[in-house]
Write a protein that holds these residues in place. Structure first.
Motif, PDB file in Angstrom:
ATOM      1  N   ASP A 168       0.805  -1.206   0.000  1.00 47.08           N
ATOM      2  CA  ASP A 168       0.000   0.000   0.000  1.00 47.08           C
ATOM      3  C   ASP A 168       0.851   1.275   0.000  1.00 47.08           C
ATOM      4  O   ASP A 168       0.721   2.100   0.893  1.00 47.08           O
ATOM      5  CB  ASP A 168      -0.863  -0.034   1.266  1.00 47.08           C
ATOM      6  CG  ASP A 168      -2.218   0.556   0.975  1.00 47.08           C
ATOM      7  OD1 ASP A 168      -2.493   0.792  -0.214  1.00 47.08           O
ATOM      8  OD2 ASP A 168      -2.970   0.801   1.931  1.00 47.08           O
ATOM      9  N   LEU A 169       1.711   1.439  -0.984  1.00 50.67           N
ATOM     10  CA  LEU A 169       2.611   2.588  -0.983  1.00 50.67           C
ATOM     11  C   LEU A 169       2.368   3.426  -2.219  1.00 50.67           C
ATOM     12  O   LEU A 169       1.845   2.943  -3.222  1.00 50.67           O
ATOM     13  CB  LEU A 169       4.063   2.105  -1.009  1.00 50.67           C
ATOM     14  CG  LEU A 169       4.504   1.278   0.179  1.00 50.67           C
ATOM     15  CD1 LEU A 169       5.946   0.842  -0.003  1.00 50.67           C
ATOM     16  CD2 LEU A 169       4.377   2.070   1.469  1.00 50.67           C
ATOM     17  N   ARG A 170       2.776   4.687  -2.148  1.00 53.79           N
ATOM     18  CA  ARG A 170       2.646   5.544  -3.327  1.00 53.79           C
ATOM     19  C   ARG A 170       4.031   6.034  -3.741  1.00 53.79           C
ATOM     20  O   ARG A 170       4.822   6.446  -2.893  1.00 53.79           O
ATOM     21  CB  ARG A 170       1.739   6.736  -3.004  1.00 53.79           C
ATOM     22  CG  ARG A 170       0.292   6.272  -2.832  1.00 53.79           C
ATOM     23  CD  ARG A 170      -0.674   7.401  -2.653  1.00 53.79           C
ATOM     24  NE  ARG A 170      -0.514   8.057  -1.380  1.00 53.79           N
ATOM     25  CZ  ARG A 170      -0.314   9.358  -1.215  1.00 53.79           C
ATOM     26  NH1 ARG A 170      -0.228  10.160  -2.266  1.00 53.79           N
ATOM     27  NH2 ARG A 170      -0.199   9.877  -0.019  1.00 53.79           N
ATOM     28  N   VAL A 280       5.960   6.982  -0.302  1.00 55.40           N
ATOM     29  CA  VAL A 280       5.276   7.364   0.937  1.00 55.40           C
ATOM     30  C   VAL A 280       4.247   6.310   1.317  1.00 55.40           C
ATOM     31  O   VAL A 280       3.694   5.617   0.463  1.00 55.40           O
ATOM     32  CB  VAL A 280       4.607   8.763   0.846  1.00 55.40           C
ATOM     33  CG1 VAL A 280       5.624   9.848   0.591  1.00 55.40           C
ATOM     34  CG2 VAL A 280       3.535   8.797  -0.217  1.00 55.40           C
ATOM     35  N   SER A 281       4.033   6.214   2.640  1.00 57.94           N
ATOM     36  CA  SER A 281       3.034   5.283   3.155  1.00 57.94           C
ATOM     37  C   SER A 281       1.969   6.088   3.871  1.00 57.94           C
ATOM     38  O   SER A 281       2.289   6.943   4.698  1.00 57.94           O
ATOM     39  CB  SER A 281       3.704   4.317   4.132  1.00 57.94           C
ATOM     40  OG  SER A 281       2.734   3.743   4.971  1.00 57.94           O
ATOM     41  N   ASP A 282       0.707   5.805   3.586  1.00 57.87           N
ATOM     42  CA  ASP A 282      -0.363   6.548   4.250  1.00 57.87           C
ATOM     43  C   ASP A 282      -0.580   6.060   5.676  1.00 57.87           C
ATOM     44  O   ASP A 282      -1.343   6.639   6.422  1.00 57.87           O
ATOM     45  CB  ASP A 282      -1.662   6.436   3.435  1.00 57.87           C
ATOM     46  CG  ASP A 282      -1.525   7.194   2.123  1.00 57.87           C
ATOM     47  OD1 ASP A 282      -0.757   8.180   2.096  1.00 57.87           O
ATOM     48  OD2 ASP A 282      -2.139   6.783   1.124  1.00 57.87           O
ATOM     49  N   GLN A 283       0.115   4.987   6.063  1.00 59.36           N
ATOM     50  CA  GLN A 283      -0.085   4.445   7.413  1.00 59.36           C
ATOM     51  C   GLN A 283       0.869   5.049   8.431  1.00 59.36           C
ATOM     52  O   GLN A 283       0.816   4.711   9.602  1.00 59.36           O
ATOM     53  CB  GLN A 283       0.134   2.935   7.389  1.00 59.36           C
ATOM     54  CG  GLN A 283      -0.917   2.246   6.548  1.00 59.36           C
ATOM     55  CD  GLN A 283      -0.673   0.761   6.469  1.00 59.36           C
ATOM     56  OE1 GLN A 283       0.460   0.322   6.553  1.00 59.36           O
ATOM     57  NE2 GLN A 283      -1.739   0.019   6.313  1.00 59.36           N
ATOM     58  N   GLU A 326       2.915  -2.367  10.944  1.00 63.94           N
ATOM     59  CA  GLU A 326       1.601  -1.722  10.865  1.00 63.94           C
ATOM     60  C   GLU A 326       0.708  -2.451   9.858  1.00 63.94           C
ATOM     61  O   GLU A 326      -0.466  -2.680  10.095  1.00 63.94           O
ATOM     62  CB  GLU A 326       1.828  -0.263  10.415  1.00 63.94           C
ATOM     63  CG  GLU A 326       0.717   0.705  10.678  1.00 63.94           C
ATOM     64  CD  GLU A 326       0.538   0.997  12.161  1.00 63.94           C
ATOM     65  OE1 GLU A 326      -0.611   1.106  12.560  1.00 63.94           O
ATOM     66  OE2 GLU A 326       1.554   1.099  12.892  1.00 63.94           O
ATOM     67  N   ALA A 327       1.312  -2.825   8.727  1.00 65.33           N
ATOM     68  CA  ALA A 327       0.545  -3.484   7.658  1.00 65.33           C
ATOM     69  C   ALA A 327       0.447  -5.000   7.886  1.00 65.33           C
ATOM     70  O   ALA A 327      -0.070  -5.718   7.044  1.00 65.33           O
ATOM     71  CB  ALA A 327       1.205  -3.198   6.309  1.00 65.33           C
TER      72      ALA A 327
END
Ligand code: HAM
Length: 430
Positions: A168-170, A280-283, A326-327
């Motif tokens: 889940d990364l951008r 970047v990670s939203d977490q 976290e993930a």
């Protein structure tokens, strides 16, 4: 004596951290992460470089930039006993350039690809994901000025996260254009912002003349609204810079690596030109950049070296581990002694001591357990997460066989001394 603790903003990496929130400080996870990164970098034909943890302070002042936060606020500088102005390294790129020039590494070919890992130091306000001693893994590719080289570096960064299972990364991407474009844009931005100086935060007012590009990074909502009307970097870059950026974007698209063109991404170090990028990670909350980098043509020449174009990235190990946990990504269990040896009586103790070193020499991870009763010893073995427990008494020594308990199934097998190593290394039914 007052109790000693690690300095503020630093931490210990331990086999068993005290709380679940500190799980990311587990040492075996650090070893695992470093192994994945190093193996991948080697697959991409990067070679390891190690540079000193302290360098001359001027190295970073000249390259990272006097007005950057890193140099102006965060450097650990000190004077040594010979009155030299030194600093704990805040980043790796300048140090790799320094080593390249010092050892004239250009003699060894036309393309030079390095990776490094280790501690770096920045004096900043510590918070989750931001430390004063932190750890980076990074790569620098020197010698090629092509979109293919940019692609190689970015795809390695993305591949590291893919292999670690972090989906889940951008990937954010921007171009600063050539040195000339960057200078032209800085002027245009300054002209746009100056009439609005009173609307800027004190931090941005300070940056306005020192380094206006950094204002684009602002998280302040009023400034963000103002910046929506600001000239865009992408609109002032020259045709050749735009073309190379588009070529990189199409390589990424072709390779199915999703990215977002982010016109406000400028990064906080002065040496960049052309492509800059961040993952970047939203977490992760405020400290959401896991890693970042870009092209920095001209830096090597500025140190008196050959004018070889270069591109690289580095990523934060702490932030990566925090994001992985976290993930709930799949991570390896702590290493355990594969075999726990449990002697029953003094003769068995001597035999187990010999066996301990024989097995270790043959590559079997083994630990000797001392306890008052077999039951207690087995409890200790279970706590150590042992795969097998080998119980040895006088009877077994006489027969030259051992009772091996398979801890998971609680089954016991009788194994001849001569067959122990092969039994442990290739257990039946495994
Ligand atoms: P940087 O963006 O300053 O780039 O740092 C890279 C990564 O290091 C960040 O994305 C973050 O994960 C981690 N990091 C930075 N500061 C801290 C901190 N105080 N605590 C925890 N983690 C931190 C560079 O350092 C460039 N040398 C990257 C590069 C290589 N550009 C070209 N080649």
């Amino acid at each position: 004596m007052a109790s000693c603790t690690a300095p503020k903003g630093t931490f210990d990496i331990l086999p068993t951290p005290a709380t679940p929130a500190e799980e990311w400080k587990r040492s075996h996870l650090w070893s695992y992460l470093e192994r994945v990164m190093v193996d991948l970098a080697r697959t991409y034909a990067f070679c390891e470089i190690r540079t000193p943890i302290f360098e001359q302070a001027s190295l970073f002042i000249r390259s990272v930039g006097e007005t950057s936060d890193i140099v102006s606020k965060e450097m650990y500088t000190f004077q040594d006993k010979g009155n030299r102005a030194l600093c704990l390294r805040p980043e790796g790129t300048a140090a790799v350039m320094r080593a390249f020039v010092q050892h004239q590494l250009q003699q060894h070919g036309t393309k030079h690809k390095f990776f490094y890992k280790g501690p770096f130091f920045r004096y900043d306000r510590p918070q989750a994901g931001r430390y004063r001693q932190f750890h980076q893994f990074g790569v620098e590719a020197i010698g090629e000025d092509t979109p293919q080289q940019d692609f190689e570096v970015i795809s390695l960064l993305v591949e590291i996260y893919r292999q670690l299972g972090l989906g889940d990364l951008r990937l954010q991407l921007n171009t600063l254009g050539s040195h000339a474009c960057r200078a032209r844009y800085t002027k245009a931005l300054l002209e746009f912002l100056t009439p609005h100086t009173d609307r800027l935060t004190p931090d941005s007012q300070r940056r306005l003349h020192a380094n206006p590009l950094r204002i684009l990074d602002s998280k302040d909502p009023n400034e963000q609204a103002l910046l929506e009307r600001a000239p865009r970097l992408i609109d002032v870059i020259d045709g050749a810079s735009r073309q190379r950026f588009e070529a990189l974007c199409s390589l990424l698209t072709k390779a199915n690596l999703p990215f977002e063109v982010t016109p406000t991404l400028v990064r906080g170090l002065d040496y960049y030109n052309h492509v800059v990028f961040e993952v970047v990670s939203d977490q992760l909350g405020a400290q959401n950049a896991l890693g970042g980098g870009g092209r920095y043509n001209g830096l090597l020449a500025s140190f008196g070296g050959p004018d070889l174009p270069s591109v690289g990235f580095s990523l934060g190990i702490e932030r990566t581990l925090i994001a992985l946990l976290e993930a709930r990504c799949c991570l390896p269990p702590p290493p355990a002694p594969l075999v726990s040896l449990i002697p029953l009586g003094p003769a068995a103790h001597t035999a187990c001591f010999d066996l301990l070193y024989t097995l270790r020499r043959q590559g079997v991870c083994t630990e000797l357990i001392d306890a008052k009763t077999v039951q207690k010893a087995l409890q200790k073995a279970a706590k150590l997460n042992a795969t097998f427990a080998l119980v040895l008494g006088d009877h077994e020594i006489a027969k030259q066989t051992a009772q091996v308990k398979i801890m998971k199934t609680r089954e016991t097998k009788e194994v001849a001394f001569g067959n122990l190593t092969s039994f442990f290394l290739n257990p039946p039914g495994a």
